[in-house]
Design an enzyme around this catalytic site. Structure first.
Site, PDB file in Angstrom:
ATOM      1  N   ASN A  10      -5.858 -15.104  -1.141  1.00  0.00           N
ATOM      2  CA  ASN A  10      -4.831 -15.511  -0.174  1.00  0.00           C
ATOM      3  C   ASN A  10      -5.552 -15.742   1.147  1.00  0.00           C
ATOM      4  OD1 ASN A  10      -2.658 -15.830   1.506  1.00  0.00           O
ATOM      5  ND2 ASN A  10      -1.992 -13.673   1.411  1.00  0.00           N
TER       6      ASN A  10
ATOM      7  N   LYS B  61      -4.472 -17.035   3.834  1.00  0.00           N
ATOM      8  CA  LYS B  61      -3.640 -16.907   5.043  1.00  0.00           C
ATOM      9  C   LYS B  61      -3.901 -18.113   5.962  1.00  0.00           C
ATOM     10  CE  LYS B  61      -3.755 -12.028   4.133  1.00  0.00           C
ATOM     11  NZ  LYS B  61      -3.551 -10.667   4.575  1.00  0.00           N
TER      12      LYS B  61
ATOM     13  N   HIS C 261       5.425 -12.836   1.205  1.00  0.00           N
ATOM     14  CA  HIS C 261       4.315 -11.983   1.674  1.00  0.00           C
ATOM     15  C   HIS C 261       4.793 -11.113   2.832  1.00  0.00           C
ATOM     16  CE1 HIS C 261       0.523 -10.734   3.418  1.00  0.00           C
ATOM     17  NE2 HIS C 261      -0.011 -10.968   2.226  1.00  0.00           N
TER      18      HIS C 261
ATOM     19  N   GLU D  80       3.529 -10.392   5.562  1.00  0.00           N
ATOM     20  CA  GLU D  80       3.361 -11.011   6.891  1.00  0.00           C
ATOM     21  C   GLU D  80       4.506 -11.969   7.183  1.00  0.00           C
ATOM     22  OE1 GLU D  80      -0.634 -12.406   6.215  1.00  0.00           O
ATOM     23  OE2 GLU D  80      -1.315 -10.324   6.154  1.00  0.00           O
TER      24      GLU D  80
ATOM     25  N   GLU E 174       1.973  -5.108  -3.132  1.00  0.00           N
ATOM     26  CA  GLU E 174       1.020  -4.928  -2.032  1.00  0.00           C
ATOM     27  C   GLU E 174       1.564  -3.902  -1.039  1.00  0.00           C
ATOM     28  OE1 GLU E 174      -1.548  -8.715  -1.470  1.00  0.00           O
ATOM     29  OE2 GLU E 174       0.331  -9.041  -0.434  1.00  0.00           O
TER      30      GLU E 174
ATOM     31  N   GLY F 123      -5.285  -5.634   4.597  1.00  0.00           N
ATOM     32  CA  GLY F 123      -6.174  -5.939   5.714  1.00  0.00           C
ATOM     33  C   GLY F 123      -6.666  -4.708   6.469  1.00  0.00           C
TER      34      GLY F 123
ATOM     35  N   SER G 149      -6.663  -4.791   0.310  1.00  0.00           N
ATOM     36  CA  SER G 149      -8.059  -4.391   0.435  1.00  0.00           C
ATOM     37  C   SER G 149      -8.810  -4.354  -0.901  1.00  0.00           C
ATOM     38  CB  SER G 149      -8.174  -3.049   1.169  1.00  0.00           C
ATOM     39  OG  SER G 149      -7.627  -3.158   2.475  1.00  0.00           O
TER      40      SER G 149
HETATM   41  P1  PGA Z   1      -6.356  -8.026   2.027  1.00  0.00           P
HETATM   42  O1  PGA Z   1      -4.998  -8.906   2.006  1.00  0.00           O
HETATM   43  O2  PGA Z   1      -7.006  -8.201   0.696  1.00  0.00           O
HETATM   44  O3  PGA Z   1      -7.166  -8.582   3.143  1.00  0.00           O
HETATM   45  O4  PGA Z   1      -5.941  -6.603   2.243  1.00  0.00           O
HETATM   46  C1  PGA Z   1      -4.181  -8.948   0.867  1.00  0.00           C
HETATM   47  C2  PGA Z   1      -2.994  -9.829   1.104  1.00  0.00           C
HETATM   48  O5  PGA Z   1      -2.486  -9.885   2.234  1.00  0.00           O
HETATM   49  O6  PGA Z   1      -2.524 -10.493   0.158  1.00  0.00           O
END
Ligand code: PGA
Length: 248
Positions: free
Chosen positions: A9, A11, A92, A94, A164, A170, A210
């Site tokens: 992903n 982003k 997601h 976010e 998630e 992140g 992560s």
């Molecule tokens: P990350 O993000 O692997 O950087 O933790 C995962 C995601 O937001 O799908």
């Protein structure tokens, strides 16, 4: 019995030149008949990604649930369909936190995508406060009930659910393998209650938060984890290649 599906992903990262360079390096490595590897890319990179993808699957990172109209800045499912997009991330955290996505709008998006033959990658997960308060099960159940409302059991073989935990996204603080497996099993059990055994056994469930080359193998060894949604570690060709090579 379920094929693995590991999706990056990106982003809001990478322009067209960077997308092309990534695919030139990574696409060949993703050649396998065992599972699927791919990346979710910004709308502006979709054309380039699709043109350079022979093995990797390409996902959009969002869509709107109406076909067209006065929705400035949005991109519709027919627009994705016309490009040849076959996967789309929806809900997601976010987007839920910063752009007002709700279970209701995510549900509309999921239905629209399924009607167009595009596989939704539906993201769910609890906040750290909810996790600490022991509310994970309630939160996941409500998100699944809302986001997958009125979707028939037969559709689930074309749905991917990404669990998630928001506290792991992140942050570098990935969920332990035990927590990830427990929660992905919980997701499958909720699906079982909603639409029955066959759909629950077929739906592919990813863990996200992560994930990196150093922990992917142990997640993938779990019964209910069929794949991963990977943010940071999907941006650099080297780390994504390592993830592919360790799991294919
Ligand atoms: P990350 O993000 O692997 O950087 O933790 C995962 C995601 O937001 O799908």
């Amino acid at each position: 019995m379920r094929d693995i599906i590991i999706v990056g992903n990106w982003k809001m990262n990478k322009n067209n030149a960077e997308t092309k360079a990534f695919f030139e390096e990574v696409d060949g490595v993703a050649k396998t008949d065992k599972g699927l590897y791919g990346v979710g890319v910004p709308f502006t990179d979709l054309r380039t990604a699709l043109d350079n993808a022979e093995n990797l699957i390409v996902a959009a990172e969002n869509c709107h649930f109406e076909d067209s109209g006065a929705f400035t800045g949005e991109v519709s499912v027919p627009m994705l369909e016309e490009l040849g997009v076959k996967y789309c991330i929806i809900g997601h955290s976010e987007r839920r936190q910063m752009f007002g996505d709700t279970d209701e709008t995510v549900n509309k998006k999921a239905k629209k995508l399924l009607d167009a033959g595009i596989t939704p990658i539906l993201c769910i997960g609890e906040t750290e406060a909810e996790y600490d308060a022991g509310k994970t099960k309630d939160v996941i159940t409500a998100q699944l009930n809302g986001s997958l409302k009125d979707i028939p059991a037969e559709a689930y073989e074309n749905i991917v659910i990404a669990y998630e935990p928001i506290w792991a996204i992140g942050t570098g603080k990935s969920a332990s393998v035990e927590i990830a497996e427990d929660c992905c099993k919980l997701v499958r059990d909720v699906v079982r209650d909603m639409v029955g055994d066959e759909a629950a056994d077929k739906v592919r469930i990813q863990y996200g938060g992560s994930v990196k080359p150093g922990n992917i193998v142990e997640y993938m060894a779990q019964e209910d984890i069929d794949g991963a949604l990977i943010g940071g570690a999907s941006l650099k060709p080297d780390s994504f290649i390592e993830i592919i090579e360790k799991t294919k």
